[in-house]
Design a protein around this motif. Sequence first.
Motif, PDB file in Angstrom:
ATOM      1  N   ILE A 155       0.830  -1.191   0.000  1.00 43.39           N
ATOM      2  CA  ILE A 155       0.000   0.000   0.000  1.00 43.39           C
ATOM      3  C   ILE A 155       0.871   1.250   0.000  1.00 43.39           C
ATOM      4  O   ILE A 155       0.625   2.203  -0.719  1.00 43.39           O
ATOM      5  CB  ILE A 155      -0.944   0.006   1.212  1.00 43.39           C
ATOM      6  N   TYR A 159      -0.075   3.564  -1.620  1.00 46.45           N
ATOM      7  CA  TYR A 159      -0.774   2.989  -2.777  1.00 46.45           C
ATOM      8  C   TYR A 159       0.169   2.480  -3.865  1.00 46.45           C
ATOM      9  O   TYR A 159       1.267   2.987  -4.068  1.00 46.45           O
ATOM     10  CB  TYR A 159      -1.793   3.980  -3.377  1.00 46.45           C
ATOM     11  N   TYR A 187      -8.808   9.626   5.282  1.00 44.46           N
ATOM     12  CA  TYR A 187      -7.696   9.140   6.092  1.00 44.46           C
ATOM     13  C   TYR A 187      -7.019  10.204   6.947  1.00 44.46           C
ATOM     14  O   TYR A 187      -6.379   9.895   7.936  1.00 44.46           O
ATOM     15  CB  TYR A 187      -6.638   8.528   5.154  1.00 44.46           C
ATOM     16  N   ARG A 236      -5.961  -5.156   1.485  1.00 45.96           N
ATOM     17  CA  ARG A 236      -4.986  -4.408   0.697  1.00 45.96           C
ATOM     18  C   ARG A 236      -5.542  -4.064  -0.681  1.00 45.96           C
ATOM     19  O   ARG A 236      -5.395  -2.943  -1.176  1.00 45.96           O
ATOM     20  CB  ARG A 236      -3.712  -5.245   0.557  1.00 45.96           C
ATOM     21  N   VAL A 295      -8.121  -1.207  -0.490  1.00 52.96           N
ATOM     22  CA  VAL A 295      -7.528   0.116  -0.350  1.00 52.96           C
ATOM     23  C   VAL A 295      -7.034   0.641  -1.693  1.00 52.96           C
ATOM     24  O   VAL A 295      -7.270   1.796  -2.064  1.00 52.96           O
ATOM     25  CB  VAL A 295      -6.380   0.084   0.685  1.00 52.96           C
ATOM     26  N   ARG A 306      -8.585   3.691  -4.063  1.00 53.50           N
ATOM     27  CA  ARG A 306      -7.761   4.787  -4.599  1.00 53.50           C
ATOM     28  C   ARG A 306      -8.084   5.024  -6.070  1.00 53.50           C
ATOM     29  O   ARG A 306      -8.096   6.173  -6.533  1.00 53.50           O
ATOM     30  CB  ARG A 306      -6.276   4.447  -4.419  1.00 53.50           C
ATOM     31  N   ILE A 335      -8.045   5.785   1.861  1.00 52.39           N
ATOM     32  CA  ILE A 335      -8.028   5.267   3.227  1.00 52.39           C
ATOM     33  C   ILE A 335      -6.752   4.444   3.392  1.00 52.39           C
ATOM     34  O   ILE A 335      -5.898   4.422   2.512  1.00 52.39           O
ATOM     35  CB  ILE A 335      -9.267   4.404   3.564  1.00 52.39           C
ATOM     36  N   SER A 336      -6.625   3.736   4.508  1.00 55.71           N
ATOM     37  CA  SER A 336      -5.472   2.874   4.722  1.00 55.71           C
ATOM     38  C   SER A 336      -5.909   1.639   5.517  1.00 55.71           C
ATOM     39  O   SER A 336      -7.103   1.336   5.595  1.00 55.71           O
ATOM     40  CB  SER A 336      -4.366   3.642   5.428  1.00 55.71           C
ATOM     41  N   VAL A 337      -4.939   0.937   6.096  1.00 54.54           N
ATOM     42  CA  VAL A 337      -5.222  -0.262   6.876  1.00 54.54           C
ATOM     43  C   VAL A 337      -4.514  -0.187   8.223  1.00 54.54           C
ATOM     44  O   VAL A 337      -3.599   0.597   8.428  1.00 54.54           O
ATOM     45  CB  VAL A 337      -4.771  -1.553   6.153  1.00 54.54           C
ATOM     46  N   LEU A 360      -9.655  -2.038   7.546  1.00 54.24           N
ATOM     47  CA  LEU A 360      -9.686  -0.767   6.838  1.00 54.24           C
ATOM     48  C   LEU A 360      -9.748   0.358   7.856  1.00 54.24           C
ATOM     49  O   LEU A 360     -10.627   0.360   8.727  1.00 54.24           O
ATOM     50  CB  LEU A 360     -10.903  -0.690   5.912  1.00 54.24           C
TER      51      LEU A 360
END
Length: 440
Positions: free
Chosen positions: A10, A43, A69, A389, A392, A396, A402-404, A412
């Motif tokens: 990511i 990303y 995020y 993953r 996310v 994008r 967003i992220s993890v 998430l």
Amino acid sequence: MSFSKAFSNIMDSNSYRPGAADGAEPLIAARQRLLGPANRLFYQRPVHIVRGLGAHLYDADGLEYLDGYNNVASVGHCEPRVTEAVTRQMATLNTHTRYLHGGIVDYSERLLATMPGALDQVMYACTGSEANDLALRVAETFTGARGVVITADAYHGNTAAVTAISPSLGGATTIGDHVRTVAPPDSYRVPAGELAERFAADVARAADELKAAGHGVSALVLDTIFSSDGVYATPDVLGPAVDVVRGHGGVFLADEVQPGFARTGDTTWGFQRHHVTPDLVTMGKPMGNGLPVAAMVGRSEVIAPFATGVPYFNTFAGNPVSMAAAWAVLDVIADDGLLGNARDVGAALREGVSAIGDPRIGDVRGSGLYIGVEISDPETGTPDRTTARRLVNELRERRVLISVCGSEGQVLKIRPPLVFSPSDVDWFCSALTDVLALLA
């Protein structure tokens, strides 16, 4: 699974697909050459952002993104009142705190008024990492001990001292021999009625180990939303564990960099959700809406042994421009009702994600505008890092960022600016629905 491994596809700057960054390859190459491999990008297809407004960002091609995020620009990107306050102060004076200036005193009074009366003094830093580093020094001086208890996937910053209490960093990072980890109060896997008791029992075992190893117990250090651990927001869990640590002579340090400043939608500070008063509180990122300002608040009796023995000075900490930014942030939170907005819009976002009804969504949890969505195998219930993953990165592609987080990188992490709106909720849920269908 470490934080760094969970993020590997990511945020790793070497993971982007050649030719897939919308003409940004020269910028990526220059960044890698000049900044080196430690500075990662988000990303598989990095985003080249050039402008922001509210909860939205805009790339070099003028495309609009939904920022799900960012808690740095907590009251919104380029918030006009913060921008004006900083500009006005910068045009007047900016210097260090060894000269008298009313800004730091006025802000300190206002900040302390948001907290229990026992928390009566504040010391300033530039980042949350510095604030936590300072708090560890204060705790060690007060207790005469060095041992620290943290959660298993905690993140508390990037100085040498706080890296040693940040196992989520992974990679070549190792936690200190004076540190013991405990499982977070995992509301997805442990019945709510057992969370506080189990967590306190784990902290007691860790404290006993530290004493047996000769380190003693200096502090229990917790991010009170357990953000890196996977976002666990059940209230009234921490009291028994805090009692355990104080019984061993230690202090409770609440790291409010993530849950503080109205993020959780029900209280200004995350620790207030647990009806405990910490001995020390640290804060950073959202404090200045992007300006480098951080602080450690504490009980004066806890701070005193350090403060009277060490002439602490930090050149930029508490400078007039940063204080102007921090004051304006509190104005915006109050004037625009962002605590209530976080509560209401956050509830709508959790409901919207839950209503998608996809079997891979194992749990939707959080408080206010801090939300974790557990992605799991629908047949076995095991964490599904791969799907998280992919979600996310596919979000994008729909210009939703967003992220993890979580021990396996399976959660998430949704943490937008506090100005997130109902229409932003619709955009987010529509994009997530589409991506889940794509990955079916």
